[in-house]
Design an enzyme around this catalytic site. Structure first.
Site, PDB file in Angstrom:
ATOM      1  N   HIS A  62     -10.821   2.468  -1.719  1.00 47.99           N
ATOM      2  CA  HIS A  62     -10.966   2.109  -0.627  1.00 47.99           C
ATOM      3  C   HIS A  62     -11.792   0.858  -0.149  1.00 47.99           C
ATOM      4  O   HIS A  62     -12.804   0.538   0.238  1.00 47.99           O
ATOM      5  CB  HIS A  62     -11.577   3.153   0.313  1.00 47.99           C
ATOM      6  CG  HIS A  62     -10.939   3.686   1.452  1.00 47.99           C
ATOM      7  ND1 HIS A  62     -11.307   3.994   2.685  1.00 47.99           N
ATOM      8  CD2 HIS A  62      -9.561   3.466   1.851  1.00 47.99           C
ATOM      9  CE1 HIS A  62     -10.590   4.349   3.684  1.00 47.99           C
ATOM     10  NE2 HIS A  62      -9.353   4.119   3.009  1.00 47.99           N
ATOM     11  N   HIS A  65       0.647  -0.959   0.008  1.00 47.16           N
ATOM     12  CA  HIS A  65      -0.058  -0.056   0.133  1.00 47.16           C
ATOM     13  C   HIS A  65       0.769   1.310  -0.095  1.00 47.16           C
ATOM     14  O   HIS A  65       0.580   2.128  -0.670  1.00 47.16           O
ATOM     15  CB  HIS A  65      -0.826  -0.090   1.193  1.00 47.16           C
ATOM     16  CG  HIS A  65      -2.087   0.889   1.257  1.00 47.16           C
ATOM     17  ND1 HIS A  65      -2.887   0.864   0.179  1.00 47.16           N
ATOM     18  CD2 HIS A  65      -2.394   1.767   2.064  1.00 47.16           C
ATOM     19  CE1 HIS A  65      -3.750   2.160   0.365  1.00 47.16           C
ATOM     20  NE2 HIS A  65      -3.348   2.533   1.673  1.00 47.16           N
ATOM     21  N   GLN A 108      -8.308   9.836  11.220  1.00 52.13           N
ATOM     22  CA  GLN A 108      -8.713  10.690   9.995  1.00 52.13           C
ATOM     23  C   GLN A 108      -8.546  12.088  10.316  1.00 52.13           C
ATOM     24  O   GLN A 108      -8.165  12.561  11.404  1.00 52.13           O
ATOM     25  CB  GLN A 108      -9.954  10.629   9.501  1.00 52.13           C
ATOM     26  CG  GLN A 108     -10.368   9.124   8.931  1.00 52.13           C
ATOM     27  CD  GLN A 108      -9.649   8.770   7.601  1.00 52.13           C
ATOM     28  OE1 GLN A 108     -10.058   9.441   6.722  1.00 52.13           O
ATOM     29  NE2 GLN A 108      -8.343   8.127   7.591  1.00 52.13           N
TER      30      GLN A 108
END
Lengths: 200, 556
Positions: B90, B48, B307
């Site tokens: 996602h 990733h 986040q």
């Protein structure tokens, strides 16, 4: 004639303030932003409470914004006050307009161009809301400003916009500020802005 | 004896890095990494973060006329402005927790555009779901996530593609692109840092949510979903909206030297990328970071994917001015360290040094051997069922019109035909909305032009090269037919396990097809994202590249 003085209240989470400002400037009006924590002291001809998600709609839409210094110091009766979408929700929460806005009948966000009856005309404006289902008991017919041609969200009497009893406060769910420009093909919002100007 | 040593060693790195990677680290460092350092490598060496199976092939993509394609989001120029855009997946988070998975998918891609001082002006998505009963739960969650998050932050979702195929029933694809508008002269990059600057972390307090998300995205989905759940980031659109407005105000006053968003592998990847790209080093003190969960461990602080956080690189003298703006937006911040001359990555906890690694080694895993075999590997592919995916009830949940730039909205059509009769008008609206929900047109009034946007994907059936090549040419023609000159494309390449053939074969064919099509069309690939390991216990997805292509039409 001097330029119309317009204030636009901005809360944390408001997201239509730039669109509303751009629309006002299209008509040549003089626009200033009013921050949520500031008391309204200057004389404005017109005050907009724009759309968005003030305070993230925490608890319920408009529930916290109604407690802000800006809303508490609204010059009711002096300036014409217009709430659009979240602004309408805030005005209802603050009991400046009668009724309440609850979840849409389908419990979903609805975004589309709605056909409306407004001042004896058929107009089309974008709507975009999750809580636009207008609930009211015994509203005077004179207070109804605009209605959906097809009831989009379950509102009582298909109401999309209302006045207060003195015709000094207006609330509406549709977004006239998004329907101003020929480039985008939809210009019926101009009729609402011009109407608002004449109400001052 | 040697074998016993290796077995002993294996217990140190297993589950973190591969044996080959472990040897490489040892060799380059000249000594063994400590456990904390290994935990850092486990994230930066994940697929990733490192793109280790794809980065060599991605170099083949045409970049001519693209700007900032090596940054968070690449783009094209329009006069004094730049359109910065990027697509990202996602998929794994949405399989486990559809609502938060989709919402934070938007959150992540918005930050990429925002970090460059571009105002996000549009979102697009390409969604793939299974054709079976599971569909409703995942689909409803994903759509609600996009609706709640995108609508709240005031960025219109203008173009949507939905497809159903049973190969996606356990592993949905949720690809989201963001389009940002910036003044060319004001664009911020993540490669502009130099020694002696402060690192400021802005936004949410760091918690344990999204822990190890980068590693999570780099493995196949198992049935043990309870364990996976901790890896899902939690969405907070209100915080994001505050962060957007605060960042744009701070950037407009030129208070920030360099900026990077905190995405996969959070603080670790944002700080190491800034240091590596800028050619300097960083020193971070974990004690200084604002934390929302006191039980959090040191390596968790580094890897957390909480986040709504951004990393600013700033001059010390600017702290007060930035603080004032952050106060207005009710946002927290902390000064977590500084940049240094030596190209090292140093993490401390007070006076205690936890890690000291060369930046270059930290962000560059050793080369992996790629298997381009064309024959299928061990996984048996069940017969898949494909269903038509036209869902107006989905599009109606996205706010298309906020921002007053969008030409088309659901149940509306060529709104320009305002003079048509009512009945005819509403008929036309319905038809057009039905025909092409994945197309839209945005008014860039600053430059007196329209931006044409197509979002599309190719669910590869047999011939990856031919199918991808033809799809790009077809969509480009659709843009041209509508009067737009194609200008650039972004992609999101959703593939299965790259270690098992024929995934890498199809991946290479796809890259070559994109290269050929884009070279013929003379458009650059401005940005992109690769998502491997789209597999689950019973099968794998059909490899599926998604795209957002943009074109420009000048207004007379």
């Amino acid at each position: 004639m001097s330029r119309l003085k317009v204030g636009i209240i901005v809360f944390l989470g408001t997201n239509c303030e730039l669109d509303t400002k751009r629309a006002c400037e299209f008509f040549g009006w003089d626009v200033q932003f009013i921050w949520q924590n500031d008391k309204i002291e200057k004389p404005y001809d017109l005050i907009f409470i724009p759309g968005g998600f003030s305070y993230g709609d925490h608890i319920s839409s408009g529930r916290i914004a109604k407690l802000s210094p800006a809303v508490k110091s609204l010059p009711v009766g002096k300036s014409l006050i217009v709430g659009i979408c979240n602004g309408f929700q805030i005005l209802c929460e603050a009991k400046l307009l009668s009724g309440a806005l609850i979840d849409n009948q389908n419990i979903k966000f609805i975004s589309k161009v709605a056909d409306l009856d407004f001042e004896g005309e058929k107009i089309s404006l974008p709507i975009a809301h999750h809580q636009g289902n207008y609930f009211c008991e015994n509203i005077d017919e004179k207070q109804i400003l605009m209605t959906y041609q097809k009831n989009e969200n379950g509102s009582d009497m298909s109401i999309a916009g209302v006045y207060d009893r003195q015709n000094r406060i207006i609330g509406m769910m549709p977004h006239p500020e998004r329907a101003i420009y020929e480039e985008l093909g939809l210009t019926d919002g101009r009729k609402v802005f011009e109407f608002v100007k004449n109400e001052i | 004896m040697a074998e016993r040593c290796l077995n002993l060693l294996k217990t140190r790195f297993e589950g973190l890095v591969s044996e080959n990677e472990y040897k490489h680290i040892n060799k380059e460092l000249g000594h063994e990494p400590n456990h904390f350092e290994l935990q850092l490598f486990s994230a930066t060496y994940s697929e990733h973060c490192s793109y280790k199976h794809s980065k060599e092939l991605l170099k083949l993509l045409p970049r001519e006329n693209a700007i900032f394609y090596e940054e968070n989001a690449g783009g094209i120029e329009i006069g004094e402005h730049a359109i910065l855009f990027k697509m990202e997946s996602h998929n794994h988070p949405c399989a486990v927790e559809p609502f938060n998975g989709a919402a934070t998918g938007i959150g992540g891609i918005i930050r990429d555009v925002l970090a460059m001082n571009a105002r996000p002006i549009a979102l697009c998505n390409s969604l793939k779901f299974g054709a079976d009963s599971k569909l409703n739960k995942i689909l409803n969650g994903v759509v609600e996530g996009i609706s709640v998050y995108g609508n709240s932050i005031g960025v219109p979702t203008v173009s949507t593609e939905v497809l159903f195929d049973s190969c996606f029933s356990e592993n949905p694809l949720v690809n989201i692109s963001a389009i940002g508008l910036a003044k060319k002269s004001d664009i911020l990059t993540s490669s502009n840092a130099k020694k002696g600057l402060k690192l400021m972390l802005v936004g949410s307090a760091t918690m344990r949510d999204g822990m190890g998300g980068a590693a999570f995205a780099s493995k196949e989905l198992s049935d043990e979903k309870a364990e996976d759940k901790i890896s899902i980031q939690i969405a907070n659109p209100f915080m994001k909206k505050k962060l957007i407005e605060a960042c744009l105000e701070i950037f407009s006053e030129k208070l920030v030297v360099s900026c990077q968003d905190c995405g996969a592998a959070g603080i670790l990847s944002s700080t190491s990328e800034v240091a590596y790209k800028s050619g300097c080093g960083v020193e971070i003190d974990l004690n200084k970071i604002h934390i929302g969960d006191k039980s959090i461990k040191d390596f968790e602080i580094m890897l957390s994917e909480t986040q709504e956080r951004m990393l600013f690189v700033i001059e010390e003298s600017k702290i007060d001015s930035i603080e004032q703006i952050l106060k207005k937006f009710e946002l927290e911040y902390s000064i977590i360290g500084n940049t240094i001359k030596d190209k090292n990555y140093i993490v401390k906890n007070g006076d205690n040094i936890l890690a000291n690694l060369p930046c270059e080694l930290l962000v560059n895993p050793p080369e992996v051997k790629l298997d381009f075999a064309q024959n299928a590997g061990g996984i048996v592919i069940p017969p898949y069922v494909s269903v038509d995916g036209n869902c107006p009830e989905i599009y109606e949940q996205y706010d298309h019109t906020v921002g007053s730039r969008t030409q088309f909205s659901p149940a509306s059509s060529s709104l320009r035909d305002v003079n048509l009769q009512d009945a005819q008008r509403s008929n036309e609206r319905r038809n057009l909305a039905k025909a092409e929900p994945n197309f839209n047109s945005l008014w860039i009034y600053e430059e007196n032009c329209f931006l044409g946007i197509y979002t599309f994907s190719v669910v590869i059936q047999e011939n990856s090269f031919k199918e991808v090549y033809e799809a790009i040419l077809t969509q480009s023609k659709s843009l041209t037919d509508r009067g737009f000159q194609p200008k650039g494309i972004t992609n999101c390449l959703n593939f299965a396990n790259p270690e098992i053939p024929p995934t890498m074969y199809e991946f290479r064919e796809t890259i070559l097809a994109i290269k050929k099509a884009c070279e013929e069309l003379k458009i650059p690939v401005c940005s992109g994202n690769v998502s491997f390991y789209n597999e689950y216990s019973l099968g794998k997805i059909k490899n599926t590249p998604s795209f957002t292509m943009i074109g420009v039409k000048a207004l007379k």
